[in-house]
Design a protein around this motif. Structure first.
Motif, PDB file in Angstrom:
ATOM      1  N   THR A 100       0.723  -1.177   0.041  1.00 20.60           N
ATOM      2  CA  THR A 100       0.050  -0.165  -0.209  1.00 20.60           C
ATOM      3  C   THR A 100       0.754   0.978   0.029  1.00 20.60           C
ATOM      4  OG1 THR A 100      -0.247   0.050   2.420  1.00 20.60           O
ATOM      5  CG2 THR A 100      -1.815  -1.303   1.247  1.00 20.60           C
ATOM      6  N   ASN A 101       0.387   2.193  -0.747  1.00 16.82           N
ATOM      7  CA  ASN A 101       1.318   3.545  -0.826  1.00 16.82           C
ATOM      8  C   ASN A 101       0.266   4.627  -0.911  1.00 16.82           C
ATOM      9  OD1 ASN A 101       0.077   3.137  -3.284  1.00 16.82           O
ATOM     10  ND2 ASN A 101       2.019   3.280  -4.341  1.00 16.82           N
ATOM     11  N   CYS A 102      -0.793   4.702   0.038  1.00 18.20           N
ATOM     12  CA  CYS A 102      -1.769   5.655   0.015  1.00 18.20           C
ATOM     13  C   CYS A 102      -2.437   5.857  -1.222  1.00 18.20           C
ATOM     14  CB  CYS A 102      -1.020   6.960   0.729  1.00 18.20           C
ATOM     15  SG  CYS A 102      -0.540   6.861   2.519  1.00 18.20           S
ATOM     16  N   SER A 103      -2.690   5.043  -2.177  1.00 22.13           N
ATOM     17  CA  SER A 103      -2.974   5.183  -3.486  1.00 22.13           C
ATOM     18  C   SER A 103      -4.667   5.496  -3.051  1.00 22.13           C
ATOM     19  CB  SER A 103      -2.636   4.339  -4.629  1.00 22.13           C
ATOM     20  OG  SER A 103      -3.315   2.967  -4.072  1.00 22.13           O
ATOM     21  N   LYS A 104      -5.125   6.105  -4.295  1.00 20.62           N
ATOM     22  CA  LYS A 104      -6.560   6.179  -4.302  1.00 20.62           C
ATOM     23  C   LYS A 104      -7.516   4.661  -4.359  1.00 20.62           C
ATOM     24  CE  LYS A 104     -10.472   8.525  -6.894  1.00 20.62           C
ATOM     25  NZ  LYS A 104     -10.767   9.182  -8.113  1.00 20.62           N
ATOM     26  N   GLY A 105      -8.280   4.763  -3.635  1.00 22.59           N
ATOM     27  CA  GLY A 105      -9.225   3.412  -3.268  1.00 22.59           C
ATOM     28  C   GLY A 105      -8.875   2.661  -2.197  1.00 22.59           C
TER      29      GLY A 105
ATOM     30  N   LEU B  74      -5.729   6.123   7.201  1.00 17.32           N
ATOM     31  CA  LEU B  74      -5.443   6.188   5.600  1.00 17.32           C
ATOM     32  C   LEU B  74      -4.632   7.395   5.347  1.00 17.32           C
ATOM     33  CD1 LEU B  74      -9.229   5.960   4.375  1.00 17.32           C
ATOM     34  CD2 LEU B  74      -7.266   4.445   3.912  1.00 17.32           C
ATOM     35  N   LYS B  75      -4.285   8.319   6.060  1.00 17.60           N
ATOM     36  CA  LYS B  75      -3.577   9.445   6.109  1.00 17.60           C
ATOM     37  C   LYS B  75      -2.127   9.083   5.957  1.00 17.60           C
ATOM     38  CE  LYS B  75      -6.540  13.131   7.893  1.00 17.60           C
ATOM     39  NZ  LYS B  75      -6.861  14.096   8.782  1.00 17.60           N
ATOM     40  N   ASN B  76      -1.694   7.920   6.834  1.00 13.75           N
ATOM     41  CA  ASN B  76      -0.562   7.462   7.202  1.00 13.75           C
ATOM     42  C   ASN B  76      -0.371   6.317   6.200  1.00 13.75           C
ATOM     43  OD1 ASN B  76       1.952   6.664   8.266  1.00 13.75           O
ATOM     44  ND2 ASN B  76       1.406   7.634  10.223  1.00 13.75           N
ATOM     45  N   CYS B  77       0.829   6.148   5.257  1.00 11.77           N
ATOM     46  CA  CYS B  77       0.975   5.209   4.605  1.00 11.77           C
ATOM     47  C   CYS B  77       1.571   3.883   5.423  1.00 11.77           C
ATOM     48  CB  CYS B  77       1.997   5.616   3.445  1.00 11.77           C
ATOM     49  SG  CYS B  77       1.290   6.762   2.243  1.00 11.77           S
ATOM     50  N   SER B  78       2.196   4.233   6.485  1.00 14.56           N
ATOM     51  CA  SER B  78       2.537   3.191   7.264  1.00 14.56           C
ATOM     52  C   SER B  78       1.695   2.468   8.046  1.00 14.56           C
ATOM     53  CB  SER B  78       3.929   3.651   8.266  1.00 14.56           C
ATOM     54  OG  SER B  78       4.820   4.352   7.533  1.00 14.56           O
TER      55      SER B  78
END
Length: 556
Positions: A334-339, A372-376
């Protein structure tokens, strides 16, 4: 008149006298064969020799079950002979003396008492107090409950004082013959402000078992058990964290022991019916309770391991096996991409609180948005389930030590972060096997009509998932005939220089040479069938050991 003289002899057994003695003063002592007994005749204190050992120890045991020792004073310094003495020294401390080696154990009170006495209470607690102070005041200068061995008795707290740092913990015997500290310890872990109890191996500090953190109602990894025999009490406030249990029936005796294998057991005995202790609860209960049993990012259920959504086994060839411990890795990072979203796992022992953040004031919706705001951020959950749930607990990195919990309804839900594609073929889980079968049969009937039953033989040429429409009852309809071709009566095959369609569904002869026929649609139907059964798309399919699409994976 002659006088008649009556001589009345009152015989008082010596055993009866010793049973009534529950206190020891400065002018008395106890040697082997002499004991203190609590006033209700439940507990007894004296010198004993465990198992096949030749060593001697001062301990407390049940009077009605002498082999059930619940506390040992000089567990690290045994007496090599049977010449031990329990007495007070000049400083008012209770000491165990040996003729050859002197003091082998002392109560080490913080202050000197003017007139000290030792008393064995009905709870099994050996206390030291000043004789001028009423015993009901509980003004104890020292008590054995503060220095547990392997046993937690009823009304005895396992406590951590948050102001002083004082802590009680259970330590097992090394063996049945040796009460010195064994390889494990039952201890409170208070990291991140989330209390949970653990059984930890002393050497290496590896965990064997953990209860899961306190969620306001219970420890998340311990199923809620309703019983009339005992009631568990947990205290969590600004002063202390503690748990204890109380016995509800006066005919029952209960104790919790940590054995030499690191197993925590609750024993119950009905004194009116039997002299045998029965195990009522045991932790770890099964292999799924063993810490990190399935490795990272996997849930243990029964004896099997299963990767959580968005993760795949690190060792594909050794997936569902009893000794699985390699864990799982993300299929799509995951890389905070849309969806991106979250997969909901109900009735689960939440992961260990290793890399987490806690915000007690956040709602579950706010927690989701923050994660969701934090990619980690890999997962989130409520920290407290009372009143519909509150608090935000977020995990970062691997998720360790999860298990499915079927018992009770007071367990929690974990929300694991997944990519947009993983959230999709999840939607496919809504389609039961019967529904999928019905859809497949409906598509097959549609093709049969086009190929055989229609007045004109029709080749669709673009049969794919997006061209299968489902009505309100999930009945399939073949749609989009923009690329369709009509065959004449004697026509079996045709060729085109312009190959049009969707890669992944095209038959090889059509994709390479432009040849198409009834077989082209049948090939596309086969791809569609695999997708419906597997819930995976042919194109975009990934596997850690090869780069084939879904068709290649199936044929491999």
């Amino acid at each position: 008149m002659a006088k008649i003289t009556f001589s009345i002899f009152i015989i008082v057994p010596m055993v009866g006298l010793s049973l009534a003695a529950d206190t020891l003063g400065t002018n008395s002592s106890i040697r082997r064969g002499e004991t203190l007994v609590s006033s209700d005749l439940t507990f007894e204190l004296g010198f004993f020799t465990p198992g096949n050992s030749s060593m001697s120890y001062l301990g407390i045991w049940y009077k009605f079950s002498p082999n059930t020792v619940v506390w040992v004073a000089n567990k690290n310094n045994p007496l090599v002979d049977h010449n031990g003495v329990l007495a007070f020294n000049n400083a008012g401390n209770l000491v165990v003396l040996n003729q050859s080696s002197g003091v082998v154990w002392s109560s080490t009170m913080p202050r000197v008492l003017q007139n000290p006495i030792a008393q064995l209470l009905n709870s099994g607690n050996l206390v030291l107090r000043d004789n001028s102070v009423s015993s009901s005041d509980e003004a104890y200068s020292w008590q054995s409950f503060d220095y547990p061995s392997d046993t937690l008795l009823a009304s005895m707290k396992l406590v951590l004082n948050l102001k002083t740092g004082f802590e009680r913990r259970l330590t097992p015997w090394k063996s049945m013959d040796d009460p010195s500290p064994g390889d494990y310890v039952h201890v409170l872990n208070y990291s991140q402000g989330l209390p949970q109890y653990e059984v930890v191996q002393v050497h290496g500090h590896s965990k064997k078992y953990r209860t899961g953190h306190w969620n306001g109602v219970q420890f998340v990894g311990v199923p809620f058990v309703e019983t009339r025999a005992v009631v568990f009490l947990f205290v969590y406030n600004e002063t202390e964290i503690s748990y204890m249990f109380e016995v509800q029936d006066r005919q029952l005796s209960a104790m919790m022991k940590l054995n030499s294998l690191g197993v925590l057991q609750l024993f119950v005995l009905n004194r009116s019916r039997s002299a045998t202790w029965n195990v009522m609860l045991e932790f770890p209960r099964d292999v799924c309770d063993l810490y990190g049993r399935c490795g990272a990012n996997a849930i243990c259920s029964g004896t099997l391991c299963e990767c959580v959504k968005g993760f795949m086994p690190r060792s594909p060839d050794e997936w569902v096996v009893l000794n699985f411990s390699n864990g799982c890795k993300r299929t799509l990072p995951t890389n905070c991409s849309k969806g991106e979203g979250f997969w909901e796992i109900k009735k689960v022992k939440l992961p260990d609180v290793l890399e987490v953040t806690l915000n007690r004031s956040m709602s579950l919706k706010e927690c989701k948005d923050e994660c969701l705001k934090n990619c980690s951020c890999t997962a989130y959950a409520n920290s407290d389930i009372r009143g519909g749930g509150s608090g935000c607990l977020m995990w970062f990195g691997d998720l360790i030590d999860m298990r499915a919990i079927e018992e009770g309804n007071r367990v929690q839900t974990l929300y694991v972060r997944v990519s947009a594609s993983e959230l999709d073929q999840e939607k496919s889980l809504l389609l039961t096997w019967q529904r999928r079968f019905d859809i497949v049969i409906g598509i097959a009937r549609g093709l049969l009509y086009l190929h055989c039953d229609s007045k004109l033989q029709v080749i669709h040429r673009d049969l794919k998932a997006s061209n299968i429409l489902l009505d309100g009852d999930l009945n399939p309809k073949i749609s989009d005939f923009g690329l369709a071709r009509i065959f004449g009566a004697n026509e079996k095959e045709a060729r085109t220089k312009r190959v049009i369609g969707t890669y992944g569904y095209m038959a090889p002869e059509y994709a390479m040479d432009g040849k198409f026929s009834l077989k082209s649609d049948i090939y596309s139907f086969g791809v569609l069938l695999l997708e419906i059964v597997s819930g995976k798309k042919n194109r975009g399919f990934s596997h850690p050991s090869h780069y084939h699409n879904l068709l290649g994976h199936v044929s491999k």
